[in-house]
Design a protein around this motif. Structure first.
Motif, PDB file in Angstrom:
ATOM      1  N   THR A   1      -0.267 -10.306  10.996  1.00  0.00           N
ATOM      2  CA  THR A   1       1.121  -9.917  11.224  1.00  0.00           C
ATOM      3  C   THR A   1       1.335  -8.489  10.735  1.00  0.00           C
ATOM      4  OG1 THR A   1       1.830 -12.204  10.908  1.00  0.00           O
ATOM      5  CG2 THR A   1       3.524 -10.497  10.738  1.00  0.00           C
ATOM      6  N   ALA A   2       2.052  -7.707  11.500  1.00  0.00           N
ATOM      7  CA  ALA A   2       2.268  -6.302  11.142  1.00  0.00           C
ATOM      8  C   ALA A   2       3.029  -6.201   9.824  1.00  0.00           C
ATOM      9  CB  ALA A   2       3.046  -5.599  12.247  1.00  0.00           C
ATOM     10  N   PRO A   3       2.631  -5.275   8.954  1.00  0.00           N
ATOM     11  CA  PRO A   3       3.365  -5.092   7.700  1.00  0.00           C
ATOM     12  C   PRO A   3       4.694  -4.390   7.938  1.00  0.00           C
ATOM     13  CG  PRO A   3       1.660  -3.425   7.905  1.00  0.00           C
ATOM     14  CD  PRO A   3       1.487  -4.355   9.076  1.00  0.00           C
TER      15      PRO A   3
ATOM     16  N   LEU B   1       0.837  -1.202   0.000  1.00  0.00           N
ATOM     17  CA  LEU B   1       0.000   0.000   0.000  1.00  0.00           C
ATOM     18  C   LEU B   1       0.870   1.249   0.000  1.00  0.00           C
ATOM     19  CD1 LEU B   1      -2.891  -0.885   2.484  1.00  0.00           C
ATOM     20  CD2 LEU B   1      -2.813  -1.148  -0.005  1.00  0.00           C
ATOM     21  N   VAL B   2       0.491   2.194  -0.838  1.00  0.00           N
ATOM     22  CA  VAL B   2       1.247   3.437  -0.977  1.00  0.00           C
ATOM     23  C   VAL B   2       0.331   4.614  -0.646  1.00  0.00           C
ATOM     24  CG1 VAL B   2       2.659   4.848  -2.513  1.00  0.00           C
ATOM     25  CG2 VAL B   2       2.616   2.359  -2.808  1.00  0.00           C
ATOM     26  N   ASN B   3       0.621   5.290   0.449  1.00  0.00           N
ATOM     27  CA  ASN B   3      -0.130   6.485   0.868  1.00  0.00           C
ATOM     28  C   ASN B   3      -1.612   6.197   1.105  1.00  0.00           C
ATOM     29  OD1 ASN B   3       2.238   8.000   0.632  1.00  0.00           O
ATOM     30  ND2 ASN B   3       1.832   8.504  -1.506  1.00  0.00           N
ATOM     31  N   CYS B   4      -1.912   5.067   1.694  1.00  0.00           N
ATOM     32  CA  CYS B   4      -3.298   4.709   2.007  1.00  0.00           C
ATOM     33  C   CYS B   4      -3.556   4.976   3.491  1.00  0.00           C
ATOM     34  CB  CYS B   4      -3.568   3.245   1.679  1.00  0.00           C
ATOM     35  SG  CYS B   4      -3.548   2.892  -0.092  1.00  0.00           S
ATOM     36  N   ALA B   5      -4.455   5.910   3.772  1.00  0.00           N
ATOM     37  CA  ALA B   5      -4.739   6.282   5.158  1.00  0.00           C
ATOM     38  C   ALA B   5      -5.892   5.487   5.743  1.00  0.00           C
ATOM     39  CB  ALA B   5      -5.053   7.778   5.244  1.00  0.00           C
ATOM     40  N   ASP B   6      -6.729   4.911   4.894  1.00  0.00           N
ATOM     41  CA  ASP B   6      -7.938   4.247   5.382  1.00  0.00           C
ATOM     42  C   ASP B   6      -8.110   2.920   4.658  1.00  0.00           C
ATOM     43  OD1 ASP B   6     -10.375   3.623   6.477  1.00  0.00           O
ATOM     44  OD2 ASP B   6     -11.531   4.964   5.183  1.00  0.00           O
ATOM     45  N   TYR B   7      -7.968   1.832   5.388  1.00  0.00           N
ATOM     46  CA  TYR B   7      -8.210   0.513   4.813  1.00  0.00           C
ATOM     47  C   TYR B   7      -8.554  -0.458   5.929  1.00  0.00           C
ATOM     48  CZ  TYR B   7      -3.406  -0.558   6.282  1.00  0.00           C
ATOM     49  OH  TYR B   7      -2.264  -0.748   7.017  1.00  0.00           O
ATOM     50  N   ASP B   8      -9.173  -1.563   5.554  1.00  0.00           N
ATOM     51  CA  ASP B   8      -9.628  -2.549   6.524  1.00  0.00           C
ATOM     52  C   ASP B   8      -8.443  -3.277   7.146  1.00  0.00           C
ATOM     53  OD1 ASP B   8     -10.655  -5.459   7.220  1.00  0.00           O
ATOM     54  OD2 ASP B   8     -12.409  -4.146   7.192  1.00  0.00           O
ATOM     55  N   LEU B   9      -8.498  -3.477   8.462  1.00  0.00           N
ATOM     56  CA  LEU B   9      -7.405  -4.159   9.153  1.00  0.00           C
ATOM     57  C   LEU B   9      -7.264  -5.611   8.719  1.00  0.00           C
ATOM     58  CD1 LEU B   9      -7.681  -2.830  12.826  1.00  0.00           C
ATOM     59  CD2 LEU B   9      -5.850  -2.393  11.188  1.00  0.00           C
ATOM     60  N   GLY B  10      -8.326  -6.176   8.140  1.00  0.00           N
ATOM     61  CA  GLY B  10      -8.246  -7.553   7.668  1.00  0.00           C
ATOM     62  C   GLY B  10      -7.553  -7.702   6.334  1.00  0.00           C
ATOM     63  N   LEU B  11      -7.218  -6.600   5.696  1.00  0.00           N
ATOM     64  CA  LEU B  11      -6.556  -6.643   4.394  1.00  0.00           C
ATOM     65  C   LEU B  11      -5.148  -7.226   4.551  1.00  0.00           C
ATOM     66  CD1 LEU B  11      -7.536  -5.522   1.573  1.00  0.00           C
ATOM     67  CD2 LEU B  11      -5.957  -3.622   1.973  1.00  0.00           C
ATOM     68  N   PRO B  12      -4.765  -8.201   3.713  1.00  0.00           N
ATOM     69  CA  PRO B  12      -3.420  -8.786   3.821  1.00  0.00           C
ATOM     70  C   PRO B  12      -2.359  -7.842   3.250  1.00  0.00           C
ATOM     71  CG  PRO B  12      -4.633  -9.830   2.030  1.00  0.00           C
ATOM     72  CD  PRO B  12      -5.593  -8.892   2.703  1.00  0.00           C
ATOM     73  N   VAL B  13      -1.799  -7.015   4.101  1.00  0.00           N
ATOM     74  CA  VAL B  13      -0.818  -6.011   3.687  1.00  0.00           C
ATOM     75  C   VAL B  13       0.569  -6.473   4.115  1.00  0.00           C
ATOM     76  CG1 VAL B  13      -0.109  -3.601   3.881  1.00  0.00           C
ATOM     77  CG2 VAL B  13      -2.542  -4.191   3.931  1.00  0.00           C
ATOM     78  N   ASP B  14       1.458  -6.621   3.147  1.00  0.00           N
ATOM     79  CA  ASP B  14       2.837  -7.018   3.442  1.00  0.00           C
ATOM     80  C   ASP B  14       3.732  -5.815   3.694  1.00  0.00           C
ATOM     81  OD1 ASP B  14       2.101  -9.642   3.078  1.00  0.00           O
ATOM     82  OD2 ASP B  14       2.764  -9.724   0.988  1.00  0.00           O
ATOM     83  N   ILE B  15       3.492  -4.753   2.922  1.00  0.00           N
ATOM     84  CA  ILE B  15       4.338  -3.562   2.999  1.00  0.00           C
ATOM     85  C   ILE B  15       3.439  -2.331   2.973  1.00  0.00           C
ATOM     86  CG2 ILE B  15       6.134  -2.209   1.840  1.00  0.00           C
ATOM     87  CD1 ILE B  15       7.165  -4.848   0.636  1.00  0.00           C
ATOM     88  N   GLU B  16       3.754  -1.371   3.820  1.00  0.00           N
ATOM     89  CA  GLU B  16       2.985  -0.131   3.893  1.00  0.00           C
ATOM     90  C   GLU B  16       3.941   1.047   3.759  1.00  0.00           C
ATOM     91  OE1 GLU B  16      -0.562   1.725   6.710  1.00  0.00           O
ATOM     92  OE2 GLU B  16       0.768   0.176   7.506  1.00  0.00           O
ATOM     93  N   ILE B  17       3.666   1.911   2.781  1.00  0.00           N
ATOM     94  CA  ILE B  17       4.490   3.095   2.541  1.00  0.00           C
ATOM     95  C   ILE B  17       3.592   4.320   2.692  1.00  0.00           C
ATOM     96  CG2 ILE B  17       5.967   4.300   0.893  1.00  0.00           C
ATOM     97  CD1 ILE B  17       6.330   1.562  -0.534  1.00  0.00           C
ATOM     98  N   ALA B  18       3.957   5.222   3.582  1.00  0.00           N
ATOM     99  CA  ALA B  18       3.124   6.407   3.814  1.00  0.00           C
ATOM    100  C   ALA B  18       3.943   7.457   4.543  1.00  0.00           C
ATOM    101  CB  ALA B  18       1.879   6.035   4.627  1.00  0.00           C
TER     102      ALA B  18
ATOM    103  N   ARG C   1      -1.561   4.630  11.481  1.00  0.00           N
ATOM    104  CA  ARG C   1      -1.910   3.263  11.091  1.00  0.00           C
ATOM    105  C   ARG C   1      -1.251   2.244  12.020  1.00  0.00           C
ATOM    106  NH1 ARG C   1      -6.388   2.734   8.684  1.00  0.00           N
ATOM    107  NH2 ARG C   1      -5.756   0.571   8.952  1.00  0.00           N
ATOM    108  N   ALA C   2      -0.012   2.502  12.417  1.00  0.00           N
ATOM    109  CA  ALA C   2       0.671   1.593  13.340  1.00  0.00           C
ATOM    110  C   ALA C   2      -0.050   1.549  14.683  1.00  0.00           C
ATOM    111  CB  ALA C   2       2.125   2.034  13.531  1.00  0.00           C
ATOM    112  N   LEU C   3      -0.551   2.695  15.132  1.00  0.00           N
ATOM    113  CA  LEU C   3      -1.260   2.759  16.406  1.00  0.00           C
ATOM    114  C   LEU C   3      -2.594   2.019  16.320  1.00  0.00           C
ATOM    115  CD1 LEU C   3      -1.454   3.793  19.271  1.00  0.00           C
ATOM    116  CD2 LEU C   3      -2.255   5.998  18.381  1.00  0.00           C
ATOM    117  N   ILE C   4      -3.337   2.234  15.245  1.00  0.00           N
ATOM    118  CA  ILE C   4      -4.611   1.524  15.057  1.00  0.00           C
ATOM    119  C   ILE C   4      -4.368   0.019  15.013  1.00  0.00           C
ATOM    120  CG2 ILE C   4      -6.488   1.113  13.414  1.00  0.00           C
ATOM    121  CD1 ILE C   4      -6.276   4.081  12.631  1.00  0.00           C
ATOM    122  N   PHE C   5      -3.322  -0.383  14.313  1.00  0.00           N
ATOM    123  CA  PHE C   5      -2.994  -1.806  14.196  1.00  0.00           C
ATOM    124  C   PHE C   5      -2.626  -2.390  15.559  1.00  0.00           C
ATOM    125  CE2 PHE C   5      -0.360  -5.473  13.225  1.00  0.00           C
ATOM    126  CZ  PHE C   5      -1.023  -6.052  12.155  1.00  0.00           C
ATOM    127  N   ASP C   6      -1.836  -1.652  16.327  1.00  0.00           N
ATOM    128  CA  ASP C   6      -1.397  -2.137  17.639  1.00  0.00           C
ATOM    129  C   ASP C   6      -2.575  -2.303  18.597  1.00  0.00           C
ATOM    130  OD1 ASP C   6       0.981  -2.564  19.585  1.00  0.00           O
ATOM    131  OD2 ASP C   6      -0.233  -1.041  20.594  1.00  0.00           O
TER     132      ASP C   6
END
Length: 496
Positions: A342-344, A304-321, A329-334
């Motif tokens: 698993t954290a991206p 994901l590139v510059n995505c501020a809003d997405y479902d936590l169930g989405l299989p995200v391997d890498i997050e760029i923002a 996003r890290a706080l919401i995930f935590d």
């Protein structure tokens, strides 16, 4: 006409309230006209807020001026009261001044003062009526002063939001001064992201009981840096930044006040902080350079590139923002709990990414159009030598930042990889657009361009492709094929 009259009247009420609380002893220290609040969309009524302590988001009273009947603004009034941590509000209508308890649905009237026909035409009466209203407000306040504000996610979001608005001017000027020797000034977007990251750190620490209070505002920065190191690894990485944690001197007193208020609210934070952070992202995402992510698709792994809003169930391997979005996003995930995915891996910029990308969908938006500084240009070219080995790229310094980012990402793609990236709508008409297309043609294929109503174009690329024609589609669902031979010759006329 009615709304214009109410605007003028609200300004007069604001002035009278200010005179009253400054000339006589009062528990209120500040009056604000129609403050900018989160979670109160479509506000129709003019409002005046009497603050006990605005920096702590401690409101004493909310007064609204309904355009017509009081009942028509009940949803708005209740939402605004909730955003301020209040359980009641006041209305100044045509025929009476009333107090309402928002603990009931619909709100229940608990006090009223009738306005006679003679009194409605007298300016002196209005000031007298205001004094009567403030007397009642102060009476109610003293009766309930032992009660704490109603702490919920909306209240916490507005504490952060108002602090953000207060700090932004001095934070920006302070950072520019601190980084004066830096090649190229910080952009407004970078400053806003750094401020959001800094504001989210104290509640993130307080959630884990890690927030310590320094002995003075001057020690606040070092105290937060020390506390940051004690966060869990994934969350700590989300709050890291190449510029480090910096609180300009002009912001320290205000920020110190904010930290102490967060410490007071610590018992409430685990239950409301995730929802608060999501609300902040919804409001600030566009200014921060963030956009809506893809719909949930459990069969596709994402970058994901510059995505501020997405479902936590989405299989995200890498997050760029950017820094602020990544911290949020890290706080919401935590806060999502132990059952989360698993954290991206998280990166602040595409140029931090140096691994080959296979079998994934790269999804997001690239739109940062500021030209790179000399130092950035040097770093970009060094990164492209890694992502495009043995290639001499003919790019100039006039190519905007997003163009360099696109090239780097495309250089890293491998087998069975797709890209769906929102790009500026005019990029194919720019001189650098032809250079980008020429570079990409040996590695990936452009399969479709969607012309979006937002002013961007969604470009869909893939690495493994047949010779089918590319498609241009429009928001009105019109679709137009573009000959694929030669594959890249249609660049400038594609969107004609």
């Amino acid at each position: 006409m009615q709304s214009e009259i109410l605007r003028h009247f609200s300004k007069q009420l604001h002035a009278w309230c200010h005179d009253r609380i400054t000339q006589k002893p009062s528990p209120f220290c500040q009056v604000e006209l129609h403050p900018d609040l989160l979670g109160t969309d479509d506000r129709q009524a003019q409002s005046v807020v009497l603050w006990v302590n605005r920096e702590s988001c401690l409101a004493g009273a909310l007064v609204l001026l309904p355009p017509n009947h009081e009942e028509e603004i009940f949803p708005e009034a209740t939402a605004t009261a909730t955003a301020l941590g209040l359980d009641m509000f006041y209305t100044w209508g045509r025929y009476e001044i009333s107090a309402w308890s928002s603990e009931y649905d619909p709100p229940e009237k608990i006090w009223e003062y009738d306005i006679s026909l003679e009194e409605r035409s007298s300016a002196a009466f209005f000031q007298k009526a205001l004094n009567r209203l403030i007397d009642q407000i102060e009476k109610n306040f003293f009766e309930q002063q032992s009660q704490e504000p109603l702490v919920n996610h909306l209240y916490l979001a507005n504490l952060l939001h108002l602090t953000y608005l207060d700090l932004l001017p001095s934070f920006q000027s302070g950072l520019q001064e601190i980084n004066a020797d830096r090649d190229g000034q910080l952009t407004t977007r970078e400053v806003q992201n750094l401020l959001l990251r800094t504001l989210l750190l104290p509640p993130a620490l307080a959630c884990d009981n890690l927030l310590s209070l320094p002995s003075s505002p001057e020690k606040l920065e070092s105290s937060l840096v020390s506390d940051l190191e004690r966060l869990p690894d994934d969350l700590r990485d989300g709050f890291s930044s190449r510029l480090g944690l910096t609180i300009p001197p002009g912001c320290r007193r205000r920020f110190n006040h904010y930290v102490r208020r967060i410490r007071q609210l610590a018992p409430h934070l685990p239950d409301i902080l995730a929802q608060t952070t999501q609300l902040l992202l919804e409001r600030w995402a566009e200014a921060l350079g963030g956009f809506r992510g893809p719909d949930s698709d459990a069969e596709t792994n994402y970058v994901l590139v510059n995505c501020a809003d997405y479902d936590l169930g989405l299989p995200v391997d890498i997050e760029i923002a950017p820094a602020g979005i990544l911290a949020a996003r890290a706080l919401i995930f935590d806060l999502a709990g132990p059952d989360r995915r698993t954290a991206p891996k998280r990166y602040k910029t595409p140029f931090s990414l140096s691994e080959r990308i296979d079998g994934r969908l790269i999804y997001g938006v690239l739109d940062d159009d500021h030209p790179p500084s000399a130092t950035e240009l040097k770093n970009f070219k060094a990164a492209l030598r890694f992502s495009w080995p043995n290639r001499r790229l003919k790019m100039t310094g006039k190519t905007p930042l997003w163009g360099w980012q696109l090239l780097h990402l495309c250089g890293l793609v491998g087998h069975d990889c797709r890209l769906e990236l929102g790009l500026p709508s005019n990029w194919l008409r720019q001189p650098f657009g032809a250079a980008i297309l020429s570079t990409l043609q040996d590695k990936i294929h452009l399969r479709e361009i969607e012309v979006e109503s937002s002013g961007r174009v969604l470009c869909k690329f893939q690495t493994d492709s047949d010779d089918a024609d590319a498609i241009v589609s429009y928001s009105n669902e019109t679709r137009r094929p573009v000959p694929s031979e030669p594959q890249w010759s249609f660049g400038r006329r594609l969107l004609a």
